[in-house]
Design an enzyme around this catalytic site. Sequence first.
Site: not given
Ligand code: GLY
Length: 394
Positions: A114, A173
């Site tokens: 992330d 994601d």
């Molecule tokens: N990237 C985690 C979410 O969208 O909850």
Amino acid sequence: MNNFFLFVAISAVIASCSPHQETMEALIKDRLNSAVQQYELMAGSLTDQPDRLPRTIDGEGKLLTTSSSGWVSGFVPGSLWYLYQYSQKPLLLDYAKDYTARLEKEKYNRNTHDLGFMLYCSYGNGYRLTGDTAYRNILLTGAESLISRFNPAIGCIQSWNTNAKWQFPVIIDNMMNLELLFWASKESKDPKYRDICISHADTTVKNHFRPDYSSFHVVSYDTVTGKVEKKNTHQGYSDDSAWGRGQAWGLYGFTMTYRETKDAKYLEQAKRIADFILHHPNLPADGIPYWDFNAPDIPNAKRDASAGAIIASALIELSGYVDETLAKTYLETAETQIRTLSSPEYFAEKGTNGNFILKHSVGFLPGNVEVDVPLTYADYYYIEALLRYQSLKK
Ligand code: GLY
């Protein structure tokens, strides 16, 4: 009263009774001004806890925070930068610098995929707006940390660490984290970051999508053979369902990947994802998706404002890459979404909602975590959508 005055009087009554729709220009200005006030309150509320950043609120409306290593840590700094960009207020610049600095040590974090969200929203916007070379160096160190998670045999950056269920999980994601790496190649003139983005995007096109262009949330790879071992969900309703925010990340991620590569196959992918979302029978007329397109309790299922905001922002960008007819469709949907999110149903009154801007997002419904609450990324992509809409050529 003669006929002329009668006509004027009747017209005035009709005008005062008919519903008046604010122009988009006026609405965006008004909501950005409110967002500035709300985020000044938000930032002011955590000045005494210099290692914490906002996350959401609890059932009593009290602010809950995250450490810098939480995946959402970069969104409030990013929103502060956007609001500084809009308002040019020195106070917001001070807050943006303060909250951004809280993330610096994450540049060495090799434990998460992330880093793109965390560092590019905070330091990336900071560098764009100030040109501060210290920010540039932090971003480049962060990009190096992020690519340490790339496995060439699989062709992807690993999302979560190996665990009892998945050997090498990659979530949709993760497309979002590529933006930091595209930037790093442009900035350093080293193509290695961009090459990794292209490999990751191509592998995602190949394995994450179903024939209808909805996406799986999690695709896990076998670390010995490099082949797909499982296709599952984590935050969605079921392995075969279309998790709302996952579809939003895919749309935004491939639109951004087209911007950075100009390769038509990514534009095609983004258009197909947009088709899936916009023509889905379970997309409500107001444009804000349910938390999962296949939630069993539709129409009573929870909505996810964050998915609506991400899609709106992505559609505005995508409208710049397509023909006039499609662009009109995308912009009409984005306008509907912005108007809905800007209505009292979603847009919080000043000083309420833990000083977040939007209400009604869903983080992780199957885990009963962050259900129907404000979330930092809903605010970030809503502000971004407002700014993108505002800068459209008239
Ligand atoms: N990237 C985690 C979410 O969208 O909850």
